[in-house]
Scaffold this motif. Structure first.
Motif, PDB file in Angstrom:
ATOM      1  N   LEU A   1      32.815 -27.816  22.422  1.00  0.00           N
ATOM      2  CA  LEU A   1      33.262 -26.787  21.546  1.00  0.00           C
ATOM      3  C   LEU A   1      31.894 -25.698  21.860  1.00  0.00           C
ATOM      4  CD1 LEU A   1      34.413 -27.858  18.217  1.00  0.00           C
ATOM      5  CD2 LEU A   1      35.497 -26.486  19.580  1.00  0.00           C
ATOM      6  N   VAL A   2      30.688 -26.163  22.175  1.00  0.00           N
ATOM      7  CA  VAL A   2      29.660 -25.183  22.625  1.00  0.00           C
ATOM      8  C   VAL A   2      29.916 -24.310  23.967  1.00  0.00           C
ATOM      9  CG1 VAL A   2      27.170 -24.865  23.127  1.00  0.00           C
ATOM     10  CG2 VAL A   2      28.038 -26.832  21.739  1.00  0.00           C
TER      11      VAL A   2
ATOM     12  N   ILE B   1      33.214 -23.890  24.944  1.00  0.00           N
ATOM     13  CA  ILE B   1      34.294 -23.092  24.677  1.00  0.00           C
ATOM     14  C   ILE B   1      34.127 -21.728  23.987  1.00  0.00           C
ATOM     15  CG2 ILE B   1      36.352 -23.114  23.325  1.00  0.00           C
ATOM     16  CD1 ILE B   1      36.756 -25.916  24.518  1.00  0.00           C
ATOM     17  N   SER B   2      32.900 -22.013  22.893  1.00  0.00           N
ATOM     18  CA  SER B   2      32.541 -21.078  21.733  1.00  0.00           C
ATOM     19  C   SER B   2      32.047 -19.728  22.640  1.00  0.00           C
ATOM     20  CB  SER B   2      31.777 -21.348  20.717  1.00  0.00           C
ATOM     21  OG  SER B   2      32.537 -22.184  20.082  1.00  0.00           O
TER      22      SER B   2
END
Lengths: 229, 344
Positions: B96-97, B99-100
């Motif tokens: 998620l890091v 991707i964000s």
């Protein structure tokens, strides 16, 4: 100053565009859905509705935590990346301070808190004097029991602002029978409120900025217990 | 080549486990830059990757490595055609890091986001060294995967076999811990195995006749039992002999099953992918098996075997050519399957 602000530290997802003291557009939802799926669509909607361009932005604001580890990381990482990619300053505000703005009209003390499991909370203590925020106690990760003992020493009425009010309502009322609570589902003031906090602050170092988790990762805490720092 | 539509400049990001990595890749095969911030030292003290600790480190490094990748490639965001990121599989908080960060930067720059499968990335690491030639067989060996994948063409995957229990890299790490070697155990066992003869008879799990699946848990238990039994009888086992015997058993199964797969499906190229592709024993075994064969063996250099973002950019280029991009809702997919073309 044209600013994009985002908060994903609780179940609420909030994204806003502000210009100086004016709120231009804001999306706030209070549903249990994945922030990763919904943050970027919300930002796109704000841009499309206002006709603003990303390159017109002059600052990015974000809540720094505490809160859900993953939620805070999605917000902080996105904000860092917006600020870095656009080469504009990044401002970070406590997610508890943001929640405290829900009590900005309250005459007394405002206690935002988030459930940190096993009887513990992320919390702090704030007061508003004619709209001016004053931090009475710093944000911390503490047991609710200890925290309530501290709050019992206050003479002013206390307003609790929390998505997790129901978890602790009876405990709080046991210690502070006069406690006030925000209405259920009405704890979040909208992230555009952080425009006031930003006025008092310097921007952070975008690359180096990390969330304020207020707690070590569990494995890290155990390791330090055993081996020291 | 040479047509405008086939040239691309892609910023790629990889954060699926414990490396924060960014790279700039040109046309899917030229590394303009590749930056890796490793967290290995931080996780070493825990004896393995701790997901929450990994996620926290990624946030510390993410914009720094992206900036460094652009700077080392001497590229500005205006020059880019797309931004690629690992969608999965991996640790969800870690994914998620990346991707964000990628969704935000791509939106700020008005660029498309290319979502890349981590294992596809490992296979495409070979494309950075020499062009992939189809049909090909990929032996994917890492801490999370042990798979035989047949590829008819770009981004067409057919899984012929996979592990039923431990991934091969996982078995290496567990056996290393048993012998008392530091984390990560794979390279340590590999090093130690080179110093002794494989004198101990350890079991190989061949499974049913014709199966291309793998199983390493029995072998792992056999190593643990060997040590345990010796201990009870007051004897010691030479760790080097144990490491050599374990490595021989693993490589025997990997090489034999790969050769069986190649008999079933003739190919022009065998590519080895994933962190365990760095293993000297496996490299030697495959090189020996490849001698005189019609197909060509490709094993990427060590730096491209372990997690990196260059391989993500290489895989992303083919997706860019096909116009396969993610929408704003791109999410971390910890168990993302390869886009399989047909069942087997």
């Amino acid at each position: 100053m044209r600013m994009l602000s985002i908060d994903t530290s609780t179940y609420c997802l909030s994204a806003a565009l502000t210009e100086d003291r004016e709120r231009i557009a804001e999306i706030t939802t209070n549903i249990k859905k994945n922030h990763s799926l919904r943050l970027q669509p919300a930002v796109r909607t704000l841009m499309e509705e206002t006709g603003w361009k990303m390159k017109d932005l002059e600052a990015v604001g974000v809540t720094a935590g505490p809160g859900s580890y993953t939620g805070v990381r999605i917000g902080v990482t996105s904000a860092k990346s917006y600020a870095w990619a656009l080469d504009i300053p990044l401002y970070a505000v406590s997610s508890l301070e943001l929640l405290s703005y829900s009590g900005r009209g309250f005459h007394g003390l405002v206690c935002p808190f988030l459930d940190a499991r096993r009887g513990r909370v992320f919390t702090g203590l704030y007061a508003y004097d004619d709209g001016h925020m004053q931090q009475v106690e710093e944000d911390r990760n503490t047991s609710m029991e200890d925290w309530l003992e501290r709050l019992q020493r206050e003479e002013k009425p206390i307003l609790f602002v929390s998505p997790d009010a129901d978890v602790f309502r009876s405990t709080i009322c046991g210690a502070l029978p006069e406690a006030f609570f925000t209405e259920r589902g009405d704890y979040h003031p909208g992230v555009s409120m952080i425009r006031y906090a930003v006025e008092r602050q310097e921007p952070v170092d975008t690359h180096a900025f990390v969330p304020n988790y207020t707690r070590l990762a569990e494995a890290e805490a155990k390791w330090r217990e055993q081996y020291g720092n | 080549m040479g047509e405008i539509m086939t040239t691309s400049l892609i910023l790629a990001v990889e954060t699926s486990c414990d490396e924060t990595a960014a790279a700039v890749i040109q046309n899917g095969n030229e590394i303009r830059s590749s930056v890796i911030a490793s967290q290995m030292e931080s996780h070493q003290r825990f004896g393995g990757v701790v997901p929450e600790v990994a996620s926290r480190h990624h946030v510390e490094q993410i914009t720094l490595v992206m900036e460094q990748a652009l700077a080392e490639a001497d590229v500005s965001p205006d020059d880019l055609d797309a931004v690629a990121v690992t969608e999965g599989p991996g640790l969800v908080g870690a994914l998620l890091v990346g991707i964000s960060a990628v969704k935000a930067a791509a939106f700020a720059w008005d660029l498309p986001v290319l979502p890349v499968h981590h294992i596809a990335g490992h296979i495409y690491a070979n494309h950075l060294v020499e062009e992939l030639t189809f049909p090909l067989m990929a032996l994917v060996v890492s801490g999370g995967h042990t798979e035989l994948i047949y590829m008819e063409d770009h981004h067409s995957y057919e899984k012929l076999g996979e592990t039923r229990d431990d991934a091969v890299g996982e078995a290496y790490d567990k056996v290393a811990r048993t012998i008392g070697l530091p984390y990560p155990g794979g390279p340590e066992i590999d090093k130690l195995a080179g110093t002794a003869e494989p004198e101990l008879a350890l079991p190989r799990a061949w499974l049913e006749e014709g199966s291309l699946d793998f199983s390493f848990s029995g072998l792992k238990s056999a190593v643990i039992n060997t040590l345990h039994n010796a201990e009870q009888k007051g004897r010691t086992v030479d760790p080097a002999v144990l490491a050599a015997s374990f490595q021989e058993a693993v490589c025997d199964v990997l090489v034999t099953k790969t050769m069986q797969a190649l008999e079933q499906r003739p190919v022009r190229q065998l590519v080895v992918a994933g962190g365990v592709a760095a293993n000297q024993g496996l490299r030697a075994g495959l090189e020996e098996a490849a001698a005189g064969q019609e197909w060509k063996l490709s094993i990427p250099p060590l730096a491209l075997c372990t997690d990196n973002a260059a391989m993500i950019g290489a895989a992303a280029h083919q997706q860019w050519l096909k116009g396969q991009k993610a929408d704003d809702r791109l999410n971390g997919m910890p168990g993302l399957p390869l886009p399989l073309t047909s069942s087997s």
